[in-house]
Enzyme design. Structure first.
Site, PDB file in Angstrom:
ATOM      1  N   HIS A  91       0.856  -1.191   0.000  1.00  0.00           N
ATOM      2  CA  HIS A  91       0.000   0.000   0.000  1.00  0.00           C
ATOM      3  C   HIS A  91       0.891   1.239   0.000  1.00  0.00           C
ATOM      4  CE1 HIS A  91      -3.472   2.548   0.766  1.00  0.00           C
ATOM      5  NE2 HIS A  91      -2.629   3.265   1.488  1.00  0.00           N
ATOM      6  N   ASP A 170     -15.154   2.698   7.054  1.00  0.00           N
ATOM      7  CA  ASP A 170     -14.132   3.587   6.497  1.00  0.00           C
ATOM      8  C   ASP A 170     -14.689   4.469   5.390  1.00  0.00           C
ATOM      9  OD1 ASP A 170     -11.360   4.530   6.192  1.00  0.00           O
ATOM     10  OD2 ASP A 170     -11.616   3.676   4.209  1.00  0.00           O
ATOM     11  N   ARG A 177     -14.325  12.875   6.886  1.00  0.00           N
ATOM     12  CA  ARG A 177     -13.040  13.538   7.175  1.00  0.00           C
ATOM     13  C   ARG A 177     -12.648  14.469   6.043  1.00  0.00           C
ATOM     14  NH1 ARG A 177      -9.502   8.677   7.374  1.00  0.00           N
ATOM     15  NH2 ARG A 177      -7.808  10.160   7.582  1.00  0.00           N
ATOM     16  N   SER A 192      -7.693   3.784   8.928  1.00  0.00           N
ATOM     17  CA  SER A 192      -8.383   3.717   7.644  1.00  0.00           C
ATOM     18  C   SER A 192      -7.644   2.758   6.702  1.00  0.00           C
ATOM     19  CB  SER A 192      -8.438   5.132   7.047  1.00  0.00           C
ATOM     20  OG  SER A 192      -8.771   5.101   5.689  1.00  0.00           O
ATOM     21  N   LYS A 196      -8.696  -1.678   6.023  1.00  0.00           N
ATOM     22  CA  LYS A 196      -8.974  -2.251   4.697  1.00  0.00           C
ATOM     23  C   LYS A 196      -7.954  -3.337   4.351  1.00  0.00           C
ATOM     24  CE  LYS A 196      -9.063   1.980   3.238  1.00  0.00           C
ATOM     25  NZ  LYS A 196      -9.113   3.279   2.609  1.00  0.00           N
TER      26      LYS A 196
HETATM   27  N1  URA Z   1      -5.734   6.564   2.389  1.00  0.00           N
HETATM   28  C1  URA Z   1      -6.721   5.919   3.047  1.00  0.00           C
HETATM   29  O1  URA Z   1      -7.174   4.863   2.621  1.00  0.00           O
HETATM   30  N2  URA Z   1      -7.173   6.484   4.169  1.00  0.00           N
HETATM   31  C2  URA Z   1      -6.700   7.635   4.677  1.00  0.00           C
HETATM   32  O2  URA Z   1      -7.162   8.061   5.704  1.00  0.00           O
HETATM   33  C3  URA Z   1      -5.679   8.292   3.970  1.00  0.00           C
HETATM   34  C4  URA Z   1      -5.208   7.718   2.825  1.00  0.00           C
END
Ligand code: URA
Length: 431
Positions: A91, A170, A177, A192, A196
């Site tokens: 990621h 999320d 947010r 967040s 995932k």
């Molecule tokens: N990417 C995400 O998936 N969540 C965040 O809060 C920031 C970047």
């Protein structure tokens, strides 16, 4: 999946006050809050106040672990344990010209480790992996779970859209947010991303935490904290997790924009491509393989064509034609060097915003993107340039965008007498 919400166990206002005043929330309070918010029993305005309180007061390690687990429990969890090989995922926290997933996923798969890349579309100045892949004629992003598992078994790599079922909290919280100035809260970013990734079911995870003007984290200390917190969450969930801190003060590679980045990625898979893209791809591949227990050499798979072979099979498996001509923008315009000297700055944020204004990115999530739009860079910081030489070529279907793109670049390009001190691409490793 979360258990059905039954009763109002706490007052949201009470919990907001506790966090506002710097107190810790207990596990039951956090679990209730996330579940009640996801199911609509806690209002958006209450959750925004909580997000702001967390931005100022933070979450300690226990609170963050519980918060993340509660987010995971609002959705489905995928299970790759039946696959014929280990899984490893990557990621990136997002950057300009960051096309690394495209060569990386087939490269790691070619080395015998499966890569389930559940990705998103881009918003703002950083491009999304799905937008890049969708510039390949015929390629489709949506796969159901059975298709995804079959492709992982047969090809070894899949890049596809993350379904709505993962960490449902999320989606709602991230949108909130985004409009309340609370995206930057480190514990909220960590939970967040990791909710995932943990729900996705990968066995190993490598985090590419970007630092610099084009990244979420402009500051090294913040990036380091984010990396530490995400690594701790991954380990606590039994996912072998490593983070690399990498530079995002200047774009990665020589292209920013969807089809332009696909073309550059294919060059890397063919054994060429810009040195920084190759370096980061190999560094992340090595980490992903080691985290999955493999000693395979990714450099060999890049050189012998096996990574390219997986790329072609991966694209075809999702309806794409890897040999088709990629879309090209209808109009181009060069940005020229204003003096002789050394290019000292090519600012990632300036290039990202300019590419976005040319049509490579979207302002709202429902906006379309132009597949051919973006920027080709002809020089990178440290290169000697001559007055009048093209530094960048801007690409777009909508030539009205050139002026606004040039405005975004103002101040983002500097030419000096001497090379400026630059950050290394690989800044640190955290495990
Ligand atoms: N990417 C995400 O998936 N969540 C965040 O809060 C920031 C970047």
């Amino acid at each position: 999946m979360a258990t059905e919400f039954t009763a109002q166990a706490y007052s949201a206002v009470e919990l907001i006050r506790i966090k506002r005043d710097g107190g810790p929330l207990d596990d039951a309070q956090i679990t209730w809050l996330i579940e009640a918010y996801t199911d609509g029993h806690v209002a958006d305005e209450q959750m925004s106040a909580m997000a702001m309180a967390i931005l100022f007061r933070g979450l300690d390690d226990r609170e963050l672990a519980t918060w993340t687990q509660a987010m995971i429990d609002t959705g489905v969890r995928l299970d790759f344990s039946g696959l014929n090989r280990p899984t490893s995922d990557k990621h990136s926290t997002g950057g300009v010209g960051d096309k690394i997933t495209l060569p990386l996923a087939p490269l790691v798969a070619a080395c015998g480790v499966a890569v389930p890349q559940l990705s998103g579309r881009g918003l703002g100045h950083t491009g999304g992996t799905l937008d890049k892949m969708e510039s390949i004629p015929g390629w489709r992003a949506s796969l159901n779970n059975d298709e995804m598992l079959r492709q992982l078994d047969e090809v070894g790599a899949v890049i596809c859209a993350a379904g709505d079922g993962l960490a449902r909290a999320d989606k709602k919280l991230y949108a909130l947010r985004d409009v309340t100035g609370t995206v930057e809260a480190i514990p909220l970013i960590a939970s967040s991303i990791m909710s995932k990734k943990i729900a996705e079911g990968t066995g190993a995870l490598v985090l590419d935490v970007k630092v610099g003007s084009g990244a979420f984290m402009k500051d090294l200390a913040d990036a380091r904290e984010l990396a530490h917190r995400m690594v701790a969450l991954g380990k606590a969930a039994d996912v072998k997790t490593v983070a690399l801190l990498t530079d995002m003060s200047t774009p990665l590679g020589l292209t920013a924009g969807n089809a332009l980045e696909v073309k550059e990625s294919v060059e890397v898979l063919a054994g060429g491509g810009p040195a920084d893209v190759v370096e980061l791809t190999l560094a992340l591949a090595t980490e992903m393989l080691r985290a999955a227990g493999s000693e395979a050499d990714p450099e060999k798979a890049l050189k012998d064509g096996s990574a390219m072979d997986v790329w072609q099979r991966m694209v075809r498996a999702q309806g794409g034609d890897p040999d088709a001509e990629l879309p090209v923008a209808r109009h181009t315009d060069d940005v020229l060097a204003e003096s002789d000297g050394i290019l000292t700055t090519l600012d990632a944020m300036a290039v990202g915003v300019a590419a976005w204004r040319l049509g490579a990115g979207r302002a709202r999530k429902e906006d379309p993107v132009q597949a051919g739009a973006g920027i080709v860079m002809h020089a990178k910081p440290g290169d000697r340039v001559s007055k009048g030489q093209p530094l960048l070529t801007l690409h777009t279907d909508t030539p009205d965008a050139f002026e606004r793109a040039r405005e975004a670049l103002a101040g983002g390009i500097e030419i000096g007498e001497q090379a400026a001190e630059r950050s290394p691409l690989l800044i640190d490793r955290i495990d």
